[in-house]
Scaffold this motif. Structure first.
Motif, PDB file in Angstrom:
ATOM      1  N   THR A 203      24.111  29.151  47.997  1.00  0.00           N
ATOM      2  CA  THR A 203      24.295  29.509  49.401  1.00  0.00           C
ATOM      3  C   THR A 203      25.528  30.384  49.612  1.00  0.00           C
ATOM      4  OG1 THR A 203      25.576  27.502  49.893  1.00  0.00           O
ATOM      5  CG2 THR A 203      23.184  27.369  50.154  1.00  0.00           C
ATOM      6  N   LYS A 204      26.356  30.505  48.582  1.00  0.00           N
ATOM      7  CA  LYS A 204      27.572  31.325  48.673  1.00  0.00           C
ATOM      8  C   LYS A 204      27.446  32.623  47.880  1.00  0.00           C
ATOM      9  CE  LYS A 204      30.354  27.145  49.205  1.00  0.00           C
ATOM     10  NZ  LYS A 204      31.440  26.309  48.680  1.00  0.00           N
ATOM     11  N   ARG A 205      26.235  32.910  47.435  1.00  0.00           N
ATOM     12  CA  ARG A 205      25.998  34.055  46.552  1.00  0.00           C
ATOM     13  C   ARG A 205      25.079  35.063  47.226  1.00  0.00           C
ATOM     14  NH1 ARG A 205      23.535  31.490  42.527  1.00  0.00           N
ATOM     15  NH2 ARG A 205      25.518  30.820  41.624  1.00  0.00           N
ATOM     16  N   TRP A 206      25.596  36.271  47.478  1.00  0.00           N
ATOM     17  CA  TRP A 206      24.798  37.340  48.057  1.00  0.00           C
ATOM     18  C   TRP A 206      23.729  37.750  47.055  1.00  0.00           C
ATOM     19  CZ3 TRP A 206      25.716  43.162  48.887  1.00  0.00           C
ATOM     20  CH2 TRP A 206      25.103  43.598  50.084  1.00  0.00           C
ATOM     21  N   ASP A 207      22.581  38.151  47.551  1.00  0.00           N
ATOM     22  CA  ASP A 207      21.448  38.467  46.676  1.00  0.00           C
ATOM     23  C   ASP A 207      21.771  39.632  45.743  1.00  0.00           C
ATOM     24  OD1 ASP A 207      18.353  37.925  46.392  1.00  0.00           O
ATOM     25  OD2 ASP A 207      18.625  40.096  46.364  1.00  0.00           O
ATOM     26  N   ILE A 208      21.430  39.503  44.477  1.00  0.00           N
ATOM     27  CA  ILE A 208      21.744  40.521  43.475  1.00  0.00           C
ATOM     28  C   ILE A 208      21.074  41.856  43.811  1.00  0.00           C
ATOM     29  CG2 ILE A 208      19.855  39.777  41.968  1.00  0.00           C
ATOM     30  CD1 ILE A 208      23.294  41.252  40.923  1.00  0.00           C
ATOM     31  N   ASP A 209      19.881  41.819  44.382  1.00  0.00           N
ATOM     32  CA  ASP A 209      19.195  43.064  44.752  1.00  0.00           C
ATOM     33  C   ASP A 209      19.969  43.821  45.824  1.00  0.00           C
ATOM     34  OD1 ASP A 209      17.008  42.814  42.984  1.00  0.00           O
ATOM     35  OD2 ASP A 209      16.050  41.377  44.336  1.00  0.00           O
ATOM     36  N   ARG A 210      20.649  43.093  46.691  1.00  0.00           N
ATOM     37  CA  ARG A 210      21.451  43.755  47.728  1.00  0.00           C
ATOM     38  C   ARG A 210      22.712  44.378  47.122  1.00  0.00           C
ATOM     39  NH1 ARG A 210      20.743  40.488  53.470  1.00  0.00           N
ATOM     40  NH2 ARG A 210      18.497  40.129  53.244  1.00  0.00           N
ATOM     41  N   PHE A 211      23.309  43.698  46.144  1.00  0.00           N
ATOM     42  CA  PHE A 211      24.434  44.318  45.433  1.00  0.00           C
ATOM     43  C   PHE A 211      23.981  45.641  44.804  1.00  0.00           C
ATOM     44  CE2 PHE A 211      26.621  40.088  45.132  1.00  0.00           C
ATOM     45  CZ  PHE A 211      27.888  40.494  45.542  1.00  0.00           C
ATOM     46  N   ILE A 212      22.862  45.603  44.123  1.00  0.00           N
ATOM     47  CA  ILE A 212      22.369  46.800  43.429  1.00  0.00           C
ATOM     48  C   ILE A 212      22.067  47.913  44.431  1.00  0.00           C
ATOM     49  CG2 ILE A 212      20.457  47.726  42.061  1.00  0.00           C
ATOM     50  CD1 ILE A 212      20.333  44.915  40.696  1.00  0.00           C
ATOM     51  N   SER A 213      21.402  47.589  45.524  1.00  0.00           N
ATOM     52  CA  SER A 213      21.082  48.601  46.546  1.00  0.00           C
ATOM     53  C   SER A 213      22.340  49.217  47.131  1.00  0.00           C
ATOM     54  CB  SER A 213      20.247  47.976  47.661  1.00  0.00           C
ATOM     55  OG  SER A 213      18.992  47.534  47.180  1.00  0.00           O
ATOM     56  N   THR A 214      23.350  48.381  47.393  1.00  0.00           N
ATOM     57  CA  THR A 214      24.619  48.868  47.941  1.00  0.00           C
ATOM     58  C   THR A 214      25.271  49.863  46.992  1.00  0.00           C
ATOM     59  OG1 THR A 214      25.001  46.793  49.122  1.00  0.00           O
ATOM     60  CG2 THR A 214      26.923  48.188  48.722  1.00  0.00           C
TER      61      THR A 214
ATOM     62  N   ASP B  91      39.794  49.898  41.113  1.00  0.00           N
ATOM     63  CA  ASP B  91      40.177  50.401  42.444  1.00  0.00           C
ATOM     64  C   ASP B  91      39.855  49.412  43.556  1.00  0.00           C
ATOM     65  OD1 ASP B  91      40.919  53.122  41.566  1.00  0.00           O
ATOM     66  OD2 ASP B  91      38.790  53.306  41.102  1.00  0.00           O
ATOM     67  N   LEU B  92      38.842  48.563  43.327  1.00  0.00           N
ATOM     68  CA  LEU B  92      38.334  47.753  44.431  1.00  0.00           C
ATOM     69  C   LEU B  92      37.550  46.563  43.884  1.00  0.00           C
ATOM     70  CD1 LEU B  92      37.810  47.697  47.599  1.00  0.00           C
ATOM     71  CD2 LEU B  92      35.696  48.953  47.118  1.00  0.00           C
ATOM     72  N   TYR B  93      37.649  45.440  44.585  1.00  0.00           N
ATOM     73  CA  TYR B  93      36.761  44.290  44.338  1.00  0.00           C
ATOM     74  C   TYR B  93      35.767  44.221  45.477  1.00  0.00           C
ATOM     75  CZ  TYR B  93      35.048  39.462  44.295  1.00  0.00           C
ATOM     76  OH  TYR B  93      34.243  38.347  44.290  1.00  0.00           O
ATOM     77  N   VAL B  94      34.500  44.065  45.147  1.00  0.00           N
ATOM     78  CA  VAL B  94      33.466  43.808  46.148  1.00  0.00           C
ATOM     79  C   VAL B  94      32.659  42.616  45.662  1.00  0.00           C
ATOM     80  CG1 VAL B  94      31.481  44.704  47.405  1.00  0.00           C
ATOM     81  CG2 VAL B  94      33.300  46.277  46.688  1.00  0.00           C
ATOM     82  N   GLY B  95      32.622  41.555  46.455  1.00  0.00           N
ATOM     83  CA  GLY B  95      31.852  40.414  45.982  1.00  0.00           C
ATOM     84  C   GLY B  95      31.986  39.183  46.839  1.00  0.00           C
ATOM     85  N   ASN B  96      31.420  38.110  46.311  1.00  0.00           N
ATOM     86  CA  ASN B  96      31.398  36.834  47.008  1.00  0.00           C
ATOM     87  C   ASN B  96      32.782  36.202  47.070  1.00  0.00           C
ATOM     88  OD1 ASN B  96      28.481  36.929  47.158  1.00  0.00           O
ATOM     89  ND2 ASN B  96      28.449  36.392  44.982  1.00  0.00           N
ATOM     90  N   ASP B  97      32.890  35.200  47.949  1.00  0.00           N
ATOM     91  CA  ASP B  97      34.100  34.369  47.985  1.00  0.00           C
ATOM     92  C   ASP B  97      34.043  33.450  46.772  1.00  0.00           C
ATOM     93  OD1 ASP B  97      36.249  32.710  48.570  1.00  0.00           O
ATOM     94  OD2 ASP B  97      35.036  31.436  49.892  1.00  0.00           O
ATOM     95  N   THR B  98      34.699  33.873  45.713  1.00  0.00           N
ATOM     96  CA  THR B  98      34.673  33.136  44.455  1.00  0.00           C
ATOM     97  C   THR B  98      36.024  33.316  43.764  1.00  0.00           C
ATOM     98  OG1 THR B  98      33.457  32.890  42.372  1.00  0.00           O
ATOM     99  CG2 THR B  98      33.692  35.115  43.215  1.00  0.00           C
ATOM    100  N   GLY B  99      36.217  32.646  42.645  1.00  0.00           N
ATOM    101  CA  GLY B  99      37.489  32.753  41.945  1.00  0.00           C
ATOM    102  C   GLY B  99      37.866  34.178  41.608  1.00  0.00           C
ATOM    103  N   TRP B 100      36.863  35.017  41.299  1.00  0.00           N
ATOM    104  CA  TRP B 100      37.135  36.416  40.952  1.00  0.00           C
ATOM    105  C   TRP B 100      37.754  37.180  42.122  1.00  0.00           C
ATOM    106  CZ3 TRP B 100      37.036  37.327  35.978  1.00  0.00           C
ATOM    107  CH2 TRP B 100      36.172  36.588  35.152  1.00  0.00           C
ATOM    108  N   LEU B 101      37.365  36.838  43.336  1.00  0.00           N
ATOM    109  CA  LEU B 101      37.989  37.457  44.515  1.00  0.00           C
ATOM    110  C   LEU B 101      39.484  37.199  44.507  1.00  0.00           C
ATOM    111  CD1 LEU B 101      38.292  38.539  47.462  1.00  0.00           C
ATOM    112  CD2 LEU B 101      37.571  36.262  48.235  1.00  0.00           C
ATOM    113  N   HIS B 102      39.858  35.952  44.327  1.00  0.00           N
ATOM    114  CA  HIS B 102      41.267  35.575  44.434  1.00  0.00           C
ATOM    115  C   HIS B 102      42.083  36.095  43.253  1.00  0.00           C
ATOM    116  CE1 HIS B 102      40.020  33.279  47.884  1.00  0.00           C
ATOM    117  NE2 HIS B 102      39.062  32.740  47.144  1.00  0.00           N
TER     118      HIS B 102
END
Length: 321
Positions: free
Chosen positions: A179-190, A245-256
């Motif tokens: 429930t905290k993970r954005w759909d992988i297909d949407r990441f790819i489309s973006t 240059d940039l992080y784009v992703g879910n609220d997860t340990g990698w964000l922090h």
């Protein structure tokens, strides 16, 4: 002076968020401190170069009481381990009586702790910030810092061919639950839309449990310019992320981790509290589900399908500019 800091919240994100307060205490004491943290904080994987921390003690408590520090016997075993270290002072970022008693049995005379039995309603950031500022007597920034050797950053830049001709994006595919993970297909489309504007390279922040997501990304049109962290220890990824240059992703340990390494971040909050985990740094740019606000997005928002490709595309384009 031997000083211990106890930070008992779970996960990488909480560990990173508390770093600025641990550093402030170490500076006040004018010496590095030891930290007692949970094993799943993974602190030993990204704090080994931190000049403010001289020892990392991992608390081995598991839900099935199999850890060496679990239960009554485990409690006294831990107390004996701490007693041998001869700590003179302990700071406890926790309201539990358990840790007050632990300090007592470890013969630590000077105990500074959150008010006992006051856990309910605590804001993770504000409670820690207020506690620390009262200790040091001055303002403490909530922006954390992870230290990485400059030579390692330079070596990663060469090894992975970082170039100014490309935009380098760390992609946070992972999350603690579906429930905290954005759909992988949407990441790819973006990122397919972004790649039409800028030449890009993508660094896929996830572990072995994310192999299905990572493989789908690599098998897309973006795959030839992608690097996976799947089989890397966290410490190996830090100099790579530092070059991005940039992080784009879910609220997860990698964000922090990315935030503490100095990256601009786009954080997708869909089922976790923005006010607790998204507002501590000006580097974090928050996207919430359509129809929600930063104040309303929290646990049980379940809004992963209400964050659109267009939202993330526009914010990514803006920050890459």
């Amino acid at each position: 002076m031997k000083v211990l800091v106890i930070q008992q919240r779970m996960g990488i994100g909480d560990m990173v968020i508390f770093l600025s307060y641990i550093h402030a205490i170490a500076k006040r004491e004018n010496c590095p401190v030891s930290i007692l943290v949970k094993e799943n904080s993974r602190a030993d994987e990204f704090l080994n170069q931190d000049k403010h921390i001289d020892k990392i003690i991992l608390l081995d408590r598991k839900r099935n009481d199999t850890g060496k520090h679990s239960g009554i016997l485990g409690f006294f075993k831990l107390a004996q381990e701490l007693k041998k270290e001869k700590y003179e002072k302990v700071y406890i970022f926790n309201s539990s009586l358990r840790y007050a008693l632990l300090a007592k049995f470890a013969h630590i005379k000077n105990v500074i702790q959150y008010p006992l039995f006051k856990k309910k309603g605590q804001n993770v950031i504000q409670t820690a910030k207020k506690f620390t500022e009262e200790i040091v007597g001055s303002y403490v920034s909530s922006q954390p810092t992870i230290f990485v050797d400059e030579k390692m950053i330079s070596e990663a830049k060469t090894k992975y061919a970082f170039s100014k001709e490309f935009k380098h994006i760390c992609v946070g595919l992972s999350a603690s639950g579906p429930t905290k993970r954005w759909d992988i297909d949407r990441f790819i489309s973006t990122f397919e839309k972004i790649a039409k504007i800028y030449p890009c390279k993508f660094y896929l922040a996830g572990g072995i449990n994310d192999s299905t997501l990572i493989n789908k990304f690599i098998n897309s049109s973006l795959g030839k310019n992608s690097v996976s962290f799947e089989n890397m220890p966290i410490r190996e990824t830090l100099p790579i992320i530092s070059n991005c240059d940039l992080y784009v992703g879910n609220d997860t340990g990698w964000l922090h981790l990315s935030c503490a390494l100095g990256l601009k971040c786009i954080a997708l909050f869909m089922d976790s509290p923005v006010l607790a985990y998204g507002k501590y740094s000006n580097s974090i740019n928050i996207i919430v589900p359509e129809g929600e606000t930063e104040e309303t997005t929290s646990h049980n928002t379940r809004g992963k399908d209400k964050i659109t490709v267009e939202q993330v595309f526009q914010k990514t384009k803006e920050l890459l500019n």
